[in-house]
Scaffold this motif. Sequence first.
Motif, PDB file in Angstrom:
ATOM      1  N   ALA A 144       2.053  -2.880  -3.006  1.00 16.58           N
ATOM      2  CA  ALA A 144       3.325  -3.580  -3.238  1.00 16.58           C
ATOM      3  C   ALA A 144       4.075  -3.043  -4.446  1.00 16.58           C
ATOM      4  N   THR A 145       3.336  -2.630  -5.474  1.00 14.33           N
ATOM      5  CA  THR A 145       3.973  -2.193  -6.723  1.00 14.33           C
ATOM      6  C   THR A 145       4.065  -0.686  -6.862  1.00 14.33           C
ATOM      7  N   LYS A 146       3.327   0.034  -6.012  1.00 13.29           N
ATOM      8  CA  LYS A 146       3.228   1.507  -6.095  1.00 13.29           C
ATOM      9  C   LYS A 146       2.552   1.949  -7.389  1.00 13.29           C
ATOM     10  N   ALA A 147       1.736   1.076  -7.962  1.00 15.65           N
ATOM     11  CA  ALA A 147       0.988   1.408  -9.180  1.00 15.65           C
ATOM     12  C   ALA A 147      -0.175   2.332  -8.820  1.00 15.65           C
ATOM     13  N   PRO A 148      -0.446   3.330  -9.655  1.00 14.29           N
ATOM     14  CA  PRO A 148      -1.569   4.224  -9.363  1.00 14.29           C
ATOM     15  C   PRO A 148      -2.944   3.607  -9.599  1.00 14.29           C
ATOM     16  N   ARG A 149      -3.001   2.539 -10.392  1.00 15.80           N
ATOM     17  CA  ARG A 149      -4.302   1.915 -10.653  1.00 15.80           C
ATOM     18  C   ARG A 149      -4.138   0.436 -10.993  1.00 15.80           C
ATOM     19  N   ILE A 150      -5.270  -0.255 -10.941  1.00 13.70           N
ATOM     20  CA  ILE A 150      -5.324  -1.672 -11.303  1.00 13.70           C
ATOM     21  C   ILE A 150      -6.361  -1.829 -12.409  1.00 13.70           C
ATOM     22  N   ASN A 151      -6.031  -2.571 -13.455  1.00 15.93           N
ATOM     23  CA  ASN A 151      -7.024  -2.981 -14.451  1.00 15.93           C
ATOM     24  C   ASN A 151      -7.575  -4.329 -14.000  1.00 15.93           C
ATOM     25  N   TYR A 152      -8.891  -4.489 -14.134  1.00 14.46           N
ATOM     26  CA  TYR A 152      -9.589  -5.712 -13.752  1.00 14.46           C
ATOM     27  C   TYR A 152     -10.192  -6.331 -15.007  1.00 14.46           C
ATOM     28  N   ALA A 153     -10.117  -7.651 -15.136  1.00 14.66           N
ATOM     29  CA  ALA A 153     -10.736  -8.303 -16.287  1.00 14.66           C
ATOM     30  C   ALA A 153     -11.204  -9.705 -15.897  1.00 14.66           C
ATOM     31  N   ILE A 154     -12.391 -10.054 -16.390  1.00 16.30           N
ATOM     32  CA  ILE A 154     -12.917 -11.418 -16.313  1.00 16.30           C
ATOM     33  C   ILE A 154     -13.380 -11.749 -17.723  1.00 16.30           C
ATOM     34  N   PHE A 155     -12.851 -12.816 -18.303  1.00 17.40           N
ATOM     35  CA  PHE A 155     -13.224 -13.168 -19.669  1.00 17.40           C
ATOM     36  C   PHE A 155     -14.031 -14.453 -19.722  1.00 17.40           C
ATOM     37  N   GLY A 156     -13.382 -15.584 -19.568  1.00 15.44           N
ATOM     38  CA  GLY A 156     -14.078 -16.860 -19.568  1.00 15.44           C
ATOM     39  C   GLY A 156     -14.135 -17.576 -20.901  1.00 15.44           C
TER      40      GLY A 156
ATOM     41  N   ARG B 240      10.487 -11.258  -4.640  1.00 19.43           N
ATOM     42  CA  ARG B 240      10.252  -9.983  -3.957  1.00 19.43           C
ATOM     43  C   ARG B 240       8.779  -9.590  -4.029  1.00 19.43           C
ATOM     44  N   LEU B 241       8.193  -9.698  -5.226  1.00 18.41           N
ATOM     45  CA  LEU B 241       6.790  -9.319  -5.392  1.00 18.41           C
ATOM     46  C   LEU B 241       5.855 -10.224  -4.599  1.00 18.41           C
ATOM     47  N   VAL B 242       6.088 -11.525  -4.645  1.00 14.48           N
ATOM     48  CA  VAL B 242       5.253 -12.456  -3.877  1.00 14.48           C
ATOM     49  C   VAL B 242       5.320 -12.103  -2.397  1.00 14.48           C
ATOM     50  N   ALA B 243       6.524 -11.897  -1.882  1.00 13.97           N
ATOM     51  CA  ALA B 243       6.692 -11.568  -0.465  1.00 13.97           C
ATOM     52  C   ALA B 243       6.037 -10.231  -0.122  1.00 13.97           C
ATOM     53  N   GLN B 244       6.196  -9.239  -0.981  1.00 19.54           N
ATOM     54  CA  GLN B 244       5.636  -7.919  -0.704  1.00 19.54           C
ATOM     55  C   GLN B 244       4.112  -7.943  -0.757  1.00 19.54           C
ATOM     56  N   ILE B 245       3.540  -8.628  -1.721  1.00 18.28           N
ATOM     57  CA  ILE B 245       2.077  -8.717  -1.803  1.00 18.28           C
ATOM     58  C   ILE B 245       1.534  -9.465  -0.591  1.00 18.28           C
ATOM     59  N   ARG B 246       2.195 -10.536  -0.171  1.00 22.23           N
ATOM     60  CA  ARG B 246       1.784 -11.255   1.043  1.00 22.23           C
ATOM     61  C   ARG B 246       1.825 -10.336   2.253  1.00 22.23           C
ATOM     62  N   THR B 247       2.912  -9.586   2.380  1.00 19.51           N
ATOM     63  CA  THR B 247       3.053  -8.648   3.502  1.00 19.51           C
ATOM     64  C   THR B 247       1.921  -7.633   3.500  1.00 19.51           C
ATOM     65  N   GLU B 248       1.596  -7.103   2.337  1.00 15.58           N
ATOM     66  CA  GLU B 248       0.504  -6.132   2.226  1.00 15.58           C
ATOM     67  C   GLU B 248      -0.826  -6.773   2.581  1.00 15.58           C
ATOM     68  N   LEU B 249      -1.079  -7.993   2.136  1.00 22.62           N
ATOM     69  CA  LEU B 249      -2.332  -8.680   2.476  1.00 22.62           C
ATOM     70  C   LEU B 249      -2.462  -8.875   3.972  1.00 22.62           C
ATOM     71  N   VAL B 250      -1.388  -9.304   4.623  1.00 17.84           N
ATOM     72  CA  VAL B 250      -1.407  -9.508   6.066  1.00 17.84           C
ATOM     73  C   VAL B 250      -1.659  -8.180   6.775  1.00 17.84           C
ATOM     74  N   SER B 251      -0.996  -7.125   6.301  1.00 17.53           N
ATOM     75  CA  SER B 251      -1.150  -5.800   6.896  1.00 17.53           C
ATOM     76  C   SER B 251      -2.583  -5.298   6.767  1.00 17.53           C
ATOM     77  N   ILE B 252      -3.159  -5.427   5.595  1.00 16.82           N
ATOM     78  CA  ILE B 252      -4.532  -4.973   5.342  1.00 16.82           C
ATOM     79  C   ILE B 252      -5.509  -5.799   6.169  1.00 16.82           C
ATOM     80  N   HIS B 253      -5.278  -7.107   6.181  1.00 16.66           N
ATOM     81  CA  HIS B 253      -6.192  -8.026   6.879  1.00 16.66           C
ATOM     82  C   HIS B 253      -6.208  -7.761   8.380  1.00 16.66           C
ATOM     83  N   SER B 254      -5.106  -7.296   8.929  1.00 16.49           N
ATOM     84  CA  SER B 254      -5.028  -7.081  10.387  1.00 16.49           C
ATOM     85  C   SER B 254      -5.577  -5.727  10.799  1.00 16.49           C
ATOM     86  N   LEU B 255      -5.966  -4.876   9.850  1.00 17.46           N
ATOM     87  CA  LEU B 255      -6.530  -3.553  10.185  1.00 17.46           C
ATOM     88  C   LEU B 255      -7.886  -3.675  10.839  1.00 17.46           C
TER      89      LEU B 255
END
Length: 146
Positions: free
Chosen positions: A77-89, A131-146
Amino acid sequence: MIDQSVSYLCPKCSFELWLPIANLRVSTLGLNSDARFPGRCLLVLNEHSEDFDEMDSDLASAFVDDARLAAHAIKSATKAPRINYAIFGNRVSHIHFHLIPRGMSGDPIPKQAPWEHPERQTKLDEKETKRLVAQIRTELVSIHSL
């Protein structure tokens, strides 16, 4: 199927997603409105749990699978080359991933942690948020239907 009529509020600790996007297998994905990192999201475990290392291994595995699915959708959705992941707590005791798109042009600290960003966090404008919410939803639906 990706549920698009979502909300999330933990009945035990009151952790709440402000901008929910979709319910996944064992978690709920929501947008964290941050203009420095458009597409930044939180992925919240639906079941209340406070320590990742104390989670049942099947639940932890499913949560990581949800994080991978969400990250793929955010990257697309964002065309970002990478994602940073974090879990703190340490501030919020409810298990959640921070999923932060990185490497886009204009990032002043591409090789540093997002927490070191020199600008203060400001919200995305309403049009970009929708726009971002809609695009991420669209991508999730697309990925999920593969």
